[in-house]
Design an enzyme around this catalytic site. Structure first.
Site, PDB file in Angstrom:
ATOM      1  N   ASP A   1      -9.951  -0.633   6.140  1.00 59.12           N
ATOM      2  CA  ASP A   1     -11.302  -0.795   5.603  1.00 59.12           C
ATOM      3  C   ASP A   1     -11.383  -2.093   4.783  1.00 59.12           C
ATOM      4  OD1 ASP A   1     -12.014   1.686   6.672  1.00 59.12           O
ATOM      5  OD2 ASP A   1     -11.384   2.769   4.873  1.00 59.12           O
TER       6      ASP A   1
ATOM      7  N   HIS B   1      -8.258   2.960  20.207  1.00 56.02           N
ATOM      8  CA  HIS B   1      -7.497   1.817  20.701  1.00 56.02           C
ATOM      9  C   HIS B   1      -7.921   1.389  22.107  1.00 56.02           C
ATOM     10  CE1 HIS B   1      -5.079   3.260  17.290  1.00 56.02           C
ATOM     11  NE2 HIS B   1      -4.989   1.967  17.052  1.00 56.02           N
TER      12      HIS B   1
ATOM     13  N   GLN C   1       0.819  -1.214   0.000  1.00 60.51           N
ATOM     14  CA  GLN C   1       0.000   0.000   0.000  1.00 60.51           C
ATOM     15  C   GLN C   1       0.857   1.270   0.000  1.00 60.51           C
ATOM     16  OE1 GLN C   1      -2.179  -0.667   3.654  1.00 60.51           O
ATOM     17  NE2 GLN C   1      -0.308  -1.341   4.653  1.00 60.51           N
TER      18      GLN C   1
ATOM     19  N   ASP D   1      -7.694  -5.469  14.096  1.00 63.89           N
ATOM     20  CA  ASP D   1      -7.461  -4.020  13.984  1.00 63.89           C
ATOM     21  C   ASP D   1      -7.067  -3.742  12.537  1.00 63.89           C
ATOM     22  OD1 ASP D   1      -6.929  -1.383  14.455  1.00 63.89           O
ATOM     23  OD2 ASP D   1      -5.046  -1.730  15.507  1.00 63.89           O
TER      24      ASP D   1
ATOM     25  N   ASP E   1       0.851  -0.641  13.932  1.00 60.92           N
ATOM     26  CA  ASP E   1       1.298   0.607  14.561  1.00 60.92           C
ATOM     27  C   ASP E   1       1.646   0.413  16.030  1.00 60.92           C
ATOM     28  OD1 ASP E   1      -1.396   0.984  16.016  1.00 60.92           O
ATOM     29  OD2 ASP E   1      -2.007   0.930  13.913  1.00 60.92           O
TER      30      ASP E   1
ATOM     31  N   GLU F   1       0.861  -8.813  11.340  1.00 61.70           N
ATOM     32  CA  GLU F   1       0.702  -7.638  10.468  1.00 61.70           C
ATOM     33  C   GLU F   1       1.189  -8.002   9.063  1.00 61.70           C
ATOM     34  OE1 GLU F   1      -0.339  -4.201  10.535  1.00 61.70           O
ATOM     35  OE2 GLU F   1       0.309  -4.384   8.441  1.00 61.70           O
TER      36      GLU F   1
END
Ligand code: AG3
Length: 270
Positions: A156, A62, A31, A153, A86, A105
């Protein structure tokens, strides 16, 4: 040149902010990643043009992602976070005496960039943490061990994140959880109610108890966001544990209030 960042929430409405400074801009294998500094929101992480969080309001999202399930579960020892590169959700989870947290992740670059520009990098150094760079859907397909809480988490539901909202994914999550708790971010009730209805019907096919809750997030579409709490054993209404003392948003009162939905949302999600 004065630069402005804009995210369109519909074709003709959205959010804008003046950019004080661009801190990082680049493309990873997955991305576009942009980190900007702004007067109003502080530093912001933007992935593929969508605001992920800002320094000013990150605590709301969070804390409300993490603490409701943590305060309900009888004894959360093993936690899995999917996405969240993050480190913000991880940082909240580590405030509890958990034994092991796996964070999966997809994009290594997000972790690297966030460790450089935001202040939750220390969370990854905690000896209870295992960082896996990979696809969360594959991870829940293949992992052997059980976990008590899974947090999704994600970005979209477009591109790679789409699969994190599929019934198959929920079935695999259910396997990994046993009678534990799934919490996932589920977009804006104002703009994405049909999407949320879809999540509800997929989850109720898999879990006994499925409850949505909402929180105000100034920088997300609609300024208002939803999460889902799903479990066979637990409901969000039995709160068992005090939250950590240093929170800014979450309290037991807020927890209970967040599960109360406006009339039209309640009706849509019947
Ligand atoms: N995850 C949810 C971000 C979705 C916001 N959508 C948007 N701006 N269009 C955030 C991840 C932060 N840990």
């Amino acid at each position: 040149m004065v630069r402005e960042f804009r995210e369109y929430h519909t074709k003709d409405a959205g959010i804008f902010v003046r950019v004080k400074r661009v801190l990082w801009e680049g493309k990873s294998d997955h991305q576009n990643i942009l980190v900007i500094d702004t007067e109003t929101f502080g530093k912001m992480l933007i992935l593929d043009g969508a605001v992920m969080f800002t320094e000013r309001d990150a605590f709301i999202y969070h804390e409300m992602l993490v603490h409701p399930a943590m305060c309900v579960h009888e004894g959360p020892r093993r936690v899995l976070i999917i996405g969240g590169g993050d480190g913000y959700a991880l940082y909240e989870v580590l405030k509890y005496p958990v034994e092991h947290v796996t964070l999966v992740e997809l994009d290594r670059k997000v972790v690297e960039v966030c460790c450089k520009f935001f202040d939750k990098a220390g969370a990854f150094e905690d000896e209870r943490v295992e960082l896996v760079i990979g696809d969360g859907t594959k991870f829940v397909e293949t992992t052997e061990g059980k976990v008590d809480i899974i947090y999704v988490d994600s970005t979209d539901p477009v591109g790679a994140a789409k699969a994190l909202f599929s019934e198959q994914f929920y079935r695999n999550v259910h396997e990994v959880l046993g009678d534990g708790i799934l919490v996932a971010q589920t977009e804006s009730p104002f703009y994405h109610i049909e999407f949320i209805q879809g999540v509800k019907s997929k989850l109720t096919a898999v879990f006994q108890n499925v409850h949505f809750y909402t929180v105000p997030i100034p920088t997300y579409p609609g300024g208002w966001w939803s999460f889902v709490f799903a479990s066979d054993r637990y409901t969000p209404y039995e709160i068992r544990r005090e939250p950590p003392a240093d929170l800014k948003y979450y309290t037991h009162e807020i927890h209970r209030a967040a599960f109360v939905l406006p009339k039209w949302v309640e009706e849509k999600l019947k």
